[in-house]
Design a protein around this motif. Structure first.
Motif, PDB file in Angstrom:
ATOM      1  N   ASP A  77      17.083   8.485 -16.984  1.00  0.00           N
ATOM      2  CA  ASP A  77      17.070   9.045 -15.632  1.00  0.00           C
ATOM      3  C   ASP A  77      16.018  10.133 -15.458  1.00  0.00           C
ATOM      4  N   HIS A  78      15.389  10.568 -16.548  1.00  0.00           N
ATOM      5  CA  HIS A  78      14.288  11.531 -16.436  1.00  0.00           C
ATOM      6  C   HIS A  78      12.920  10.842 -16.252  1.00  0.00           C
ATOM      7  N   ASP A  83      11.416   6.447 -11.452  1.00  0.00           N
ATOM      8  CA  ASP A  83      12.367   5.424 -11.025  1.00  0.00           C
ATOM      9  C   ASP A  83      11.770   4.023 -11.036  1.00  0.00           C
ATOM     10  N   SER A 122      14.977  -2.568 -15.933  1.00  0.00           N
ATOM     11  CA  SER A 122      16.437  -2.398 -16.034  1.00  0.00           C
ATOM     12  C   SER A 122      17.170  -3.717 -16.192  1.00  0.00           C
TER      13      SER A 122
END
Length: 627
Positions: A563-564, A567, A574
């Motif tokens: 999550d760092h 995106d 993903s």
């Protein structure tokens, strides 16, 4: 005195009879230039249309000798011939350049049309003279000295009646024809299309002429004239060469149209007498557009100074000429003196591949050869170039870094080059070389020529470009003589996706970014590390560094998680199980295909594999998915 008039009637009757035998309707008259050529074929050359001999073809040794004789001209002409061919290749045209004797020296044609053309005698080395082959595009163009269209049965010889030839002369010294640009099709096009293509051919001929004119008069001052300042095409330029007193030495063919007077009437005349200048000629600042008036017509003009005198004051007609004074202040955004290379070197990871490339680059640069650094955007070309330059210059030398895209005007680069000449030992690094304009290219060529004999203290020159220089030359964006002067050595920086030790590179850059941001004691967790290892990195090292900086800036604890990361990168990967190698490869291929718009050929080159290999990998992944 009345006999020549009487001769016209039988010749005209013979022409009418020949055309009737070819089934040409009476109402379709021959253009004047073609009719005059046919008359010469009958009355002067005594050629029979059905007995016109096949075009002579030069031997290999004759072609080589002619090519060597015209080497300087051909270096300028070849990129334009290539560009013209690429523009017309989908329309089934041959593009060639013939010598002033009519011999086809440059020959560009799609292989599938070669047979049709060869049956008419149109092959490399074939010689097309009007007196030998009758009315034809090249020969008639050479005879009349202007662009011509010879379409279908307008050809005098029966063997060439299937061809359409659109030609334009290229003028050289003192208005003599240097060559002919020829575009040929093995079919008859409509008149509108022929006019369009002929206009394109004429513009190509003027580009070559102006390029060659600039080469011939490289040691003279030159006025470049344009109808409009908004026109950037060299085909629209008229060029006038001036001696030191401001008298006209020569002019390109387009000058006659712009000034309304033949060039031979201008030679020897002071430019001030021809051009209604608001500013005295000796007060004009070089490479700065001005407006002038000729016979009530406004033109745009630029005065250029010979490259071998561009670095100092110049005398013109007893006056001191403003030829780029040494005090000209270069753009600060364009030049960066590099007195310390520590930052550059610490950013460069010296893995075995990079070390080998660096050793090769240093050997070439220290031998006095210009060095070209190429590669995709973000591959670290600039850091590599600065490091090489620093090592080559040594502690006593200086590195001057110039961003060509940041130059505000052509005067900047002259001052920057002078800075290099003033140093006993220096290395010049030119970044974003693709953006260097014609004036800058001229100045660089002069710098290289004047410096070439100064070993072992020769100026080092490193050029950084994202585009292959040969492609720039083919596109007409790089002088061919400068291309050949720069082609000393080349190092290509590989893309990040081809790095055999991607994990080591990520670790090194992660450490550098943590130090730069003052963060210590943090690490990548396994999921974040796998994402970074399996991403396809279209932005290469630059994108990787930005990604790491993004993650370090966002993390609050000691571990960087998915999550760092950005995106879009996480979303792209993903859907895949990154712990499985086959899934990882599928992810890279899928991302690369999206990046290249679904084009398999581009994606294969992007990934560094053959198209067949990529198709096989795609099929394997599809089979696994279906299973």
């Amino acid at each position: 005195m009345g006999e020549p008039v009487g001769l016209v009637d039988p010749v005209s009757k013979e022409i009418a009879s020949l055309r009737k035998s070819r089934g040409v309707p009476d109402e379709l008259t021959l253009p004047d230039v073609v009719a005059d050529s046919w008359k010469r074929c009958l009355a002067d050359y005594n050629l029979l249309p059905d007995r016109v001999p096949r075009a002579e073809v030069l031997s290999h040794s004759e072609m080589r000798a002619l090519m060597e004789e015209q080497e300087e001209f051909l270096r300028i002409a070849e990129p334009e011939v290539e560009r013209l061919f690429l523009r017309l290749v989908d329309s089934e045209y041959l593009v060639s350049l013939a010598s002033h004797q009519g011999a086809m020296l440059l020959f560009r044609c799609d292989y599938q049309y070669l047979g049709d053309l060869a049956s008419s005698g149109v092959i490399p080395g074939s010689v097309w003279k009007e007196e030998a082959q009758g009315t034809n595009g090249v020969g008639t163009c050479l005879r009349v000295g202007k662009s011509v269209s010879i379409v279908g049965n307008q050809h005098y010889g029966a063997a060439t009646q299937s061809l359409t030839c659109l030609t334009a002369p290229v003028f050289g010294r003192q208005g003599a024809i240097e060559s002919v640009i020829n575009v040929t099709s093995a079919r008859n096009e409509d008149a509108r299309m022929n006019r369009v293509v002929r206009n394109i051919v004429e513009r190509s001929s003027r580009r070559i002429e102006n390029g060659y004119f600039g080469r011939l008069h490289r040691r003279n001052m030159m006025l470049r004239l344009l109808d409009s300042a908004d026109t950037a095409d060299i085909a629209e330029e008229g060029r006038i060469a001036l001696d030191d007193s401001g008298r006209i030495l020569d002019g390109s063919s387009h000058v006659a149209r712009l000034l309304g007077r033949p060039v031979d009437q201008l030679v020897g005349t002071a430019a001030d007498q021809i051009l209604e200048l608001d500013t005295a000629l000796h007060d004009i600042r070089p490479d700065t557009p001005i407006t002038l008036t000729v016979n009530g017509k406004q033109l745009q003009a630029v005065l250029t100074v010979p490259a071998n005198r561009i670095f100092g004051a110049h005398r013109l007609g007893g006056h001191t000429f403003a030829g780029m004074p040494r005090a000209a202040e270069p753009s600060r955004a364009a030049m960066v003196p590099l007195r310390s290379a520590t930052l550059a070197e610490q950013d460069l990871r010296l893995d075995p591949v990079t070390s080998q490339a660096m050793d090769r680059a240093l050997r070439l640069l220290n031998a006095g050869l210009p060095l070209i650094i190429t590669g995709e955007t973000g591959t670290g070309k600039t850091v590599f170039a600065k490091t090489i330059a620093r090592r080559s210059a040594g502690d006593a030398g200086e590195v001057v870094f110039i961003d060509c895209a940041a130059l505000d005007q052509s005067a900047d680069i002259v001052g920057l080059f002078q800075t290099c000449l003033d140093r006993p030992k220096a290395c010049l690094v030119l970044d974003r070389f693709d953006a260097l304009d014609e004036a800058g290219q001229t100045a660089l060529l002069s710098l290289l020529e004047s410096d070439r004999q100064s070993l072992p203290n020769a100026l080092g020159v490193v050029v950084i470009s994202s585009t292959e220089l040969e492609k720039l030359a083919k596109d007409g964006k790089l002088r061919s003589d400068l291309l050949h002067r720069l082609k000393g050595g080349q190092v290509s920086m590989p893309p990040l996706r081809a790095n055999p030790d991607l994990e080591g590179t990520i670790k090194d850059l992660f450490r550098i970014e943590c130090t730069a941001l003052g963060r210590s004691g943090i690490a990548l967790d396994d999921e974040a590390r796998l994402v970074l290892l399996n991403y396809h990195w279209p932005g290469n090292l630059r994108e990787l560094r930005n990604t790491l900086r993004h993650a370090i800036a966002l993390v609050d604890g000691k571990a960087i998680r998915m999550d760092h990361l950005p995106d879009d990168m996480v979303d792209e990967l993903s859907r895949k199980d990154l712990t499985a190698r086959s899934q990882s490869e599928a992810s890279k291929i899928e991302a690369a295909l999206r990046y290249n718009g679904g084009n398999v050929s581009l994606t294969a080159r992007y990934l560094g594999v053959s198209r067949a290999t990529l198709y096989r990998k795609i099929q394997i992944q599809q089979a696994r998915s279906e299973a």
